[in-house]
Design a protein around this motif. Sequence first.
Motif, PDB file in Angstrom:
ATOM      1  N   ALA A  76      -0.808 -27.075  59.361  1.00 47.17           N
ATOM      2  CA  ALA A  76      -0.167 -27.949  60.333  1.00 47.17           C
ATOM      3  C   ALA A  76       0.493 -27.102  61.421  1.00 47.17           C
ATOM      4  N   VAL A  77       0.193 -27.439  62.674  1.00 48.25           N
ATOM      5  CA  VAL A  77       0.683 -26.639  63.795  1.00 48.25           C
ATOM      6  C   VAL A  77       2.055 -27.143  64.224  1.00 48.25           C
ATOM      7  N   GLU A  78       2.831 -26.241  64.809  1.00 47.72           N
ATOM      8  CA  GLU A  78       4.187 -26.570  65.239  1.00 47.72           C
ATOM      9  C   GLU A  78       4.217 -27.186  66.633  1.00 47.72           C
ATOM     10  N   LYS A  79       3.120 -27.103  67.371  1.00 53.25           N
ATOM     11  CA  LYS A  79       3.041 -27.710  68.697  1.00 53.25           C
ATOM     12  C   LYS A  79       1.589 -28.064  68.983  1.00 53.25           C
ATOM     13  N   ASP A  80       1.363 -28.786  70.073  1.00 54.89           N
ATOM     14  CA  ASP A  80       0.007 -29.163  70.434  1.00 54.89           C
ATOM     15  C   ASP A  80      -0.835 -27.900  70.661  1.00 54.89           C
ATOM     16  N   LEU A 167     -18.756 -40.413  78.958  1.00 52.70           N
ATOM     17  CA  LEU A 167     -17.553 -40.867  78.271  1.00 52.70           C
ATOM     18  C   LEU A 167     -17.405 -40.283  76.868  1.00 52.70           C
ATOM     19  N   ARG A 168     -18.483 -39.745  76.304  1.00 50.77           N
ATOM     20  CA  ARG A 168     -18.428 -39.147  74.974  1.00 50.77           C
ATOM     21  C   ARG A 168     -18.465 -37.625  74.998  1.00 50.77           C
ATOM     22  N   CYS A 169     -18.643 -37.046  76.169  1.00 52.69           N
ATOM     23  CA  CYS A 169     -18.662 -35.580  76.290  1.00 52.69           C
ATOM     24  C   CYS A 169     -17.216 -35.081  76.346  1.00 52.69           C
ATOM     25  N   VAL A 170     -16.829 -34.274  75.391  1.00 50.75           N
ATOM     26  CA  VAL A 170     -15.436 -33.833  75.248  1.00 50.75           C
ATOM     27  C   VAL A 170     -15.167 -32.659  76.181  1.00 50.75           C
ATOM     28  N   ARG A 171     -14.092 -32.781  76.946  1.00 42.33           N
ATOM     29  CA  ARG A 171     -13.646 -31.656  77.772  1.00 42.33           C
ATOM     30  C   ARG A 171     -12.594 -30.829  77.038  1.00 42.33           C
ATOM     31  N   PHE A 172     -11.602 -31.490  76.446  1.00 44.46           N
ATOM     32  CA  PHE A 172     -10.567 -30.809  75.666  1.00 44.46           C
ATOM     33  C   PHE A 172     -10.433 -31.499  74.313  1.00 44.46           C
ATOM     34  N   LEU A 173     -10.255 -30.688  73.282  1.00 42.37           N
ATOM     35  CA  LEU A 173      -9.964 -31.192  71.941  1.00 42.37           C
ATOM     36  C   LEU A 173      -8.644 -30.568  71.511  1.00 42.37           C
ATOM     37  N   VAL A 174      -7.643 -31.409  71.295  1.00 42.57           N
ATOM     38  CA  VAL A 174      -6.286 -30.938  71.058  1.00 42.57           C
ATOM     39  C   VAL A 174      -5.828 -31.409  69.685  1.00 42.57           C
ATOM     40  N   LEU A 175      -5.352 -30.465  68.873  1.00 40.11           N
ATOM     41  CA  LEU A 175      -4.720 -30.794  67.598  1.00 40.11           C
ATOM     42  C   LEU A 175      -3.241 -31.020  67.863  1.00 40.11           C
ATOM     43  N   LYS A 176      -2.787 -32.248  67.618  1.00 40.21           N
ATOM     44  CA  LYS A 176      -1.422 -32.616  67.947  1.00 40.21           C
ATOM     45  C   LYS A 176      -0.409 -31.945  67.003  1.00 40.21           C
ATOM     46  N   LYS A 177       0.832 -31.952  67.423  1.00 37.69           N
ATOM     47  CA  LYS A 177       1.911 -31.339  66.645  1.00 37.69           C
ATOM     48  C   LYS A 177       1.999 -31.969  65.251  1.00 37.69           C
ATOM     49  N   GLY A 178       2.047 -31.117  64.243  1.00 37.89           N
ATOM     50  CA  GLY A 178       2.069 -31.581  62.864  1.00 37.89           C
ATOM     51  C   GLY A 178       0.720 -31.557  62.187  1.00 37.89           C
ATOM     52  N   GLY A 179      -0.371 -31.541  62.981  1.00 37.99           N
ATOM     53  CA  GLY A 179      -1.710 -31.454  62.421  1.00 37.99           C
ATOM     54  C   GLY A 179      -2.258 -32.745  61.858  1.00 37.99           C
ATOM     55  N   ALA A 180      -1.601 -33.873  62.105  1.00 41.45           N
ATOM     56  CA  ALA A 180      -2.069 -35.146  61.546  1.00 41.45           C
ATOM     57  C   ALA A 180      -2.994 -35.898  62.492  1.00 41.45           C
ATOM     58  N   ASN A 181      -2.916 -35.622  63.796  1.00 44.74           N
ATOM     59  CA  ASN A 181      -3.703 -36.356  64.792  1.00 44.74           C
ATOM     60  C   ASN A 181      -4.456 -35.380  65.691  1.00 44.74           C
ATOM     61  N   VAL A 182      -5.541 -35.871  66.255  1.00 48.69           N
ATOM     62  CA  VAL A 182      -6.362 -35.103  67.188  1.00 48.69           C
ATOM     63  C   VAL A 182      -6.575 -35.950  68.436  1.00 48.69           C
TER      64      VAL A 182
END
Length: 252
Positions: A76-80, A167-182
């Motif tokens: 789990a990450v501490e920040k985005d 609309l389905r081509c991903v530019r950025f993929l970010v793991l949100k703070k805490g690691g529970a959401n993307v």
Amino acid sequence: MSTIYTFITCSRVCQLKPSTIIQGLKQLETSTNRFRVPLNCVWTNPQRSLHSSGPLKQLNTQRGTERRLILENEYAVEKDTLLYRFDNAKSIKLINVFAISQFVFWSYLGHFAFTMMKDVPVPEEDKANPNLPWWRKMNFGKYRYGITTGCFVVGWGTMAIAWMYTLRCVRFLVLKKGGANVMFITFSPFNRYKSLTVPLKDISAKQSRMSATAYLPLKVKGKYMNFILDMRGEFLNTKLFDYSAGLQRNWS
């Protein structure tokens, strides 16, 4: 010296008796440079001997610790944290320009077919004339509704496929703070970006990052189409991606 060292190494792995080791060294001193393993060099426990060596034991311990951290959700990450980036807006823009131009062309062609084609029967003497080309013997006005529908389907279909890819081509993929959401940040047809945040447990990779060639599809639970990661993009944290969004999950 290299031969003696090889024999001593083999004796350690094979766990020979001291008398056998001394006898073997005496045979090496009186023999030629050819090295032969004694017949009584029997493995007592090969698997235990191999895994008890220093580097392998350390590697197994590291892998075990890594698996334990994964199971305990210690990643789990501490920040985005940015996992993936694909900065190629120019190609997406070209795809959308092509789609719009195709839509305009086929729409005009369908409108022309509907308004200009007339149902004029072809005379029988023209049908029997072998010197006329085939298109002169056909009454296209009879099929104007089918031609109009086909033109609109091609135009709308081309634009719909291009926009769905955009609309389905991903530019950025970010793991949100805490690691529970993307968070998925994708392109849009009009040079803007759309974002979608989903739980990490609802994301499943169709294949591994190492086996993907052109695209890596990510399935989101409850969504009809997959999100696409172009392999020309950059994975900024490969290990974190493999242990979070890059895992293949089985939903019951």
